[in-house]
Motif scaffolding. Structure first.
Motif, PDB file in Angstrom:
ATOM      1  N   GLY A 163      34.453  38.699  35.072  1.00 41.47           N
ATOM      2  CA  GLY A 163      35.718  38.861  35.781  1.00 41.47           C
ATOM      3  C   GLY A 163      36.901  38.904  34.833  1.00 41.47           C
ATOM      4  O   GLY A 163      36.803  38.547  33.654  1.00 41.47           O
ATOM      5  N   THR A 164      38.041  39.326  35.356  1.00 44.96           N
ATOM      6  CA  THR A 164      39.257  39.380  34.542  1.00 44.96           C
ATOM      7  C   THR A 164      39.754  37.981  34.183  1.00 44.96           C
ATOM      8  O   THR A 164      40.595  37.832  33.307  1.00 44.96           O
ATOM      9  N   ASP A 165      39.205  36.968  34.853  1.00 42.05           N
ATOM     10  CA  ASP A 165      39.573  35.585  34.553  1.00 42.05           C
ATOM     11  C   ASP A 165      38.612  34.922  33.560  1.00 42.05           C
ATOM     12  O   ASP A 165      38.714  33.729  33.291  1.00 42.05           O
ATOM     13  N   GLY A 166      37.652  35.684  33.030  1.00 42.17           N
ATOM     14  CA  GLY A 166      36.734  35.142  32.036  1.00 42.17           C
ATOM     15  C   GLY A 166      35.517  34.446  32.605  1.00 42.17           C
ATOM     16  O   GLY A 166      34.743  33.849  31.861  1.00 42.17           O
ATOM     17  N   THR A 167      35.305  34.528  33.903  1.00 42.91           N
ATOM     18  CA  THR A 167      34.110  33.929  34.509  1.00 42.91           C
ATOM     19  C   THR A 167      33.063  35.016  34.722  1.00 42.91           C
ATOM     20  O   THR A 167      33.381  36.194  34.846  1.00 42.91           O
ATOM     21  N   VAL A 211      40.867  42.378  31.066  1.00 35.11           N
ATOM     22  CA  VAL A 211      39.898  43.366  31.532  1.00 35.11           C
ATOM     23  C   VAL A 211      38.523  42.725  31.633  1.00 35.11           C
ATOM     24  O   VAL A 211      38.086  42.019  30.721  1.00 35.11           O
ATOM     25  N   GLY A 212      37.847  42.985  32.731  1.00 33.39           N
ATOM     26  CA  GLY A 212      36.462  42.581  32.920  1.00 33.39           C
ATOM     27  C   GLY A 212      35.605  43.824  33.118  1.00 33.39           C
ATOM     28  O   GLY A 212      36.117  44.937  33.226  1.00 33.39           O
ATOM     29  N   ALA A 213      34.295  43.644  33.171  1.00 34.79           N
ATOM     30  CA  ALA A 213      33.373  44.775  33.353  1.00 34.79           C
ATOM     31  C   ALA A 213      31.997  44.244  33.725  1.00 34.79           C
ATOM     32  O   ALA A 213      31.763  43.032  33.753  1.00 34.79           O
ATOM     33  N   LYS A 268      45.496  43.680  36.843  1.00 31.67           N
ATOM     34  CA  LYS A 268      46.625  44.296  37.541  1.00 31.67           C
ATOM     35  C   LYS A 268      46.133  44.967  38.823  1.00 31.67           C
ATOM     36  O   LYS A 268      45.208  45.776  38.798  1.00 31.67           O
ATOM     37  N   THR A 269      46.757  44.652  39.937  1.00 31.73           N
ATOM     38  CA  THR A 269      46.397  45.250  41.220  1.00 31.73           C
ATOM     39  C   THR A 269      46.557  46.762  41.145  1.00 31.73           C
ATOM     40  O   THR A 269      47.614  47.248  40.732  1.00 31.73           O
ATOM     41  N   GLY A 270      45.507  47.488  41.500  1.00 31.01           N
ATOM     42  CA  GLY A 270      45.551  48.943  41.463  1.00 31.01           C
ATOM     43  C   GLY A 270      45.642  49.518  40.061  1.00 31.01           C
ATOM     44  O   GLY A 270      46.002  50.675  39.891  1.00 31.01           O
TER      45      GLY A 270
END
Length: 173
Positions: A68-72, A147-149, A131-133
């Motif tokens: 996730g974008t939060d590092g989880t 950024v997550g992936a 960032k939303t959208g």
């Protein structure tokens, strides 16, 4: 008589010349227009943190780890006590204060362990930003996002350090 005709002809030519000039002067006009241009600050992006999925196990079955974008992470298989470094990628954006921008990612990236052949590559895809959208605003000319992936670990993935790079593009809207 010749003198009278000559005087008349000269007077007629003079009247005709002045009348043409006076008519011509009334049919033109001009004015000035101002010109302006504004140079804006170019948009720039700087990577501040690398994306890290940590230590993962080969399980004999393909699985996907979502960072996730939060590092989880979700869906990971980790050795107990050996999680390694797990973090989302980070980016700073600079540019024209108050402007908005759009973030663009590649469709996918291949990570490789330095070897060739089956079991030496993994696919990274489904990039997301904080960032939303995938749109941000340069408040005071600065902004940042993470950024997550998703990383696909193949069945019977070979051990090793897998690396790759991905490009993130930002453009003014």
């Amino acid at each position: 008589m010749k003198t009278t005709i000559l005087k008349f002809f000269t007077l007629s030519a003079a009247i005709f010349a002045f009348s043409t000039i006076s008519f011509g002067q009334g049919n033109t006009a001009s004015d000035d227009a101002s010109v302006g241009a504004r140079i804006i600050t170019p948009i720039a992006i700087t990577n501040t943190a690398s994306m890290e999925f940590g230590n993962l196990l080969e399980t004999g079955t393909e699985y996907t780890v979502v960072l996730g974008t939060d590092g989880t992470t979700i869906g990971d298989n980790r050795p107990t006590g050996l999680a390694g470094t797990i973090q989302s990628a980070g980016f700073d954006v600079t540019g024209e204060s108050g402007a908005t921008y759009t973030i663009t990612f590649p469709d996918y990236v291949i990570l490789n362990n330095g070897e060739t052949g089956s079991g030496n590559e993994m696919t990274l895809n489904n990039f997301t930003s904080s960032k939303t959208g995938n749109t941000g605003t340069l408040n005071s000319g600065n902004d940042s996002f993470t950024v997550g992936a998703s990383l696909t670990v193949n069945a019977e993935q070979n051990s090793g350090d897998y690396t790759g790079t991905f490009s993130v593009t930002v453009n003014y809207n």
